[in-house]
Design an enzyme around this catalytic site. Structure first.
Site, short mmCIF file in Angstrom:
data_model
loop_
_atom_site.label_atom_id
_atom_site.label_comp_id
_atom_site.label_asym_id
_atom_site.label_seq_id
_atom_site.Cartn_x
_atom_site.Cartn_y
_atom_site.Cartn_z
N TRP A 278 0.09 -49.30 -35.12
CA TRP A 278 0.50 -50.51 -35.84
C TRP A 278 0.76 -51.68 -34.90
O TRP A 278 0.42 -52.82 -35.20
CB TRP A 278 1.70 -50.22 -36.75
CG TRP A 278 1.24 -49.40 -37.92
CD1 TRP A 278 1.48 -48.07 -38.14
CD2 TRP A 278 0.34 -49.82 -38.96
NE1 TRP A 278 0.82 -47.66 -39.27
CE2 TRP A 278 0.12 -48.70 -39.80
CE3 TRP A 278 -0.28 -51.02 -39.29
CZ2 TRP A 278 -0.70 -48.76 -40.93
CZ3 TRP A 278 -1.10 -51.09 -40.42
CH2 TRP A 278 -1.30 -49.97 -41.22
N ASP B 182 8.51 -55.27 -36.37
CA ASP B 182 7.89 -54.70 -37.57
C ASP B 182 8.69 -53.46 -37.92
O ASP B 182 8.60 -52.43 -37.24
CB ASP B 182 6.43 -54.35 -37.27
CG ASP B 182 5.74 -53.67 -38.45
OD1 ASP B 182 6.41 -53.43 -39.49
OD2 ASP B 182 4.53 -53.37 -38.35
N LYS C 19 7.86 -48.08 -48.31
CA LYS C 19 8.37 -46.84 -47.70
C LYS C 19 9.84 -46.64 -48.07
O LYS C 19 10.16 -45.78 -48.87
CB LYS C 19 8.15 -46.87 -46.19
CG LYS C 19 6.64 -46.94 -45.87
CD LYS C 19 6.38 -47.60 -44.55
CE LYS C 19 4.98 -48.09 -44.35
NZ LYS C 19 3.89 -47.19 -44.61
N1 PMP Z 1 3.32 -51.79 -40.00
C1 PMP Z 1 3.68 -50.50 -40.11
C2 PMP Z 1 4.61 -49.92 -39.11
C3 PMP Z 1 3.16 -49.73 -41.15
O1 PMP Z 1 3.49 -48.45 -41.27
C4 PMP Z 1 2.28 -50.33 -42.09
C5 PMP Z 1 1.71 -49.58 -43.27
N2 PMP Z 1 1.66 -48.26 -43.23
C6 PMP Z 1 1.92 -51.66 -41.91
C7 PMP Z 1 2.48 -52.37 -40.87
C8 PMP Z 1 0.98 -52.35 -42.83
O2 PMP Z 1 1.58 -52.55 -44.03
P1 PMP Z 1 0.77 -53.14 -45.27
O3 PMP Z 1 -0.17 -52.06 -45.70
O4 PMP Z 1 1.86 -53.40 -46.24
O5 PMP Z 1 0.08 -54.35 -44.83
#
Ligand code: PMP
Length: 359
Positions: free
Chosen positions: A102, A172, A196
């Site tokens: 991520w 994040d 989540k």
């Molecule tokens: N950052 C993290 C740490 C994530 O786990 C996720 C999604 N699993 C995201 C960003 C992306 O999120 P989204 O699908 O809502 O764009």
């Protein structure tokens, strides 16, 4: 009806009491005569939902007065590009800590808007550790320092808030927000998707300190301009009204559980049980350094890969779903967010022991 234990990484398990409340209120919210889905976002009833949503989140995270709390769309992924577009100010660089899939994505998107300085990376350890903060190369000309507090795919979590040496700290927190106590005043900006620990997919929370608001680039769309959204209580356009309502219910549920401090103790206990079971077995293995292990996402590999499919099939037969690891890393992953009861973790542990015994 037979509800399973759902270990999905997100969208993920909801508190059952929240689903039941939503069901009860589906046709009529309080005495409004209508469903939340049917309400104008400018109407008096939805205004109550919106106000409670913000005040409950502020209360749960003890958000100081000098921070804006925004509820946006586009997912956490949209923030990867929107953060540099909104808070670079007159700077041209930003520092990033690379700890997994991520943060890599955040870096890739930010690089379209600024020079990304990768101040530290755990890539050499295949993202199974957190780089030693004493060795981070922070650039004092950077606009901010970004890190991913919990890497959902690699199962790596920061136990401490890092020292950003004066740079505005951006995190994040998509996969660990509200799971542990944090001091919001240490941050310039926190962002997280809701799917989540906060509710359904479709809302992105941005908590941003006032001094970082008001610097969006001319080309940034208004709906993604923090100052514009802050001025309009995140209603510059039609918000995801029903999702806001559901997030609000989850926040009230969390307050009923004793808040973040209480849920953190339960999360420590749940993760402790699962990691102990993995460490004590000879079939399962978690590759992450102990001090960097995530309380939310617990990846594990089986000593014999040919057992992966039988493991998943047998798990489902026992009511344990969504245990397959992310396609990029393979193996298994159990996501045990706030809404996963200890009973679910214990059921998984019992199943894993039985599977090991019979294989
Ligand atoms: N950052 C993290 C740490 C994530 O786990 C996720 C999604 N699993 C995201 C960003 C992306 O999120 P989204 O699908 O809502 O764009």
């Amino acid at each position: 009806m037979s509800r399973v234990f759902n270990f999905s990484a997100g969208p993920s398990a909801f508190p059952e009491a929240v689903l039941e409340q939503a069901q009860r209120e589906l046709l009529e919210w309080r005495d409004s005569g209508m469903s939340v889905m049917e309400m104008s976002h400018r109407g008096k009833h939805f205004s109550i939902i919106a106000e409670e949503l913000e005040s409950d989140l502020r209360q749960l995270l003890a958000v100081p007065e000098n921070y804006q709390v925004l509820f946006l769309q586009g997912g956490a992924s949209a923030q990867f590009s929107l953060i540099p577009q909104n808070i670079l100010k007159d700077k041209t660089k930003a520092c990033y800590i690379k700890t997994g899939a991520w943060s890599e994505k955040a870096i890739k998107d930010a690089a379209a808007y600024c020079e990304v300085v990768v101040s530290a990376s755990s890539e050499a350890s295949k993202f199974t550790s957190i780089p030693n903060p004493d060795e981070w190369q922070l650039d004092q000309d950077a606009a901010y320092l970004h890190y991913t507090s919990n890497e959902t795919i690699h199962g790596v979590e920061f136990g401490e808030i890092p020292d950003s040496q004066g740079l505005p700290l951006v995190s994040d927190m998509s996969s660990n927000i509200l799971s542990r106590k944090i001091d919001v005043s240490r941050f310039g900006l926190i962002y997280a998707g809701t799917q989540k620990n906060m509710g359904p997919a479709g809302v992105t929370v941005v908590i941003v300190r006032d001094d970082l608001v008001g610097f969006a680039q001319k080309t940034t769309p208004s709906v993604f301009n923090y100052a514009e959204q802050a001025k309009n209580q995140s209603m510059l356009n039609t918000p995801a009204t029903y999702n806001w309502y559901l997030v609000g219910l989850v926040l009230k549920w969390l307050q009923g559980q004793g808040g973040v401090k209480a849920i953190e103790q339960r999360n420590i206990a749940k993760a402790g049980l699962l990691y102990s079971a993995i460490d004590e077995s000879s079939l399962y293995h978690n590759p992450v350094e102990v001090s960097a292990r995530s309380r939310m996402n617990v990846p594990f590999i089986l000593a014999d890969e040919s057992l992966d499919k039988p493991f998943l099939a047998a798990a489902e037969a026992n009511g344990l779903f969504e245990l397959k690891g992310h396609r990029s890393v393979g193996g298994m992953r159990a996501s045990i967010y706030n809404a996963m009861p200890e009973e679910g973790v214990k059921a998984l542990i019992d199943f894993m022991a039985e599977f090991e015994r019979t294989h």
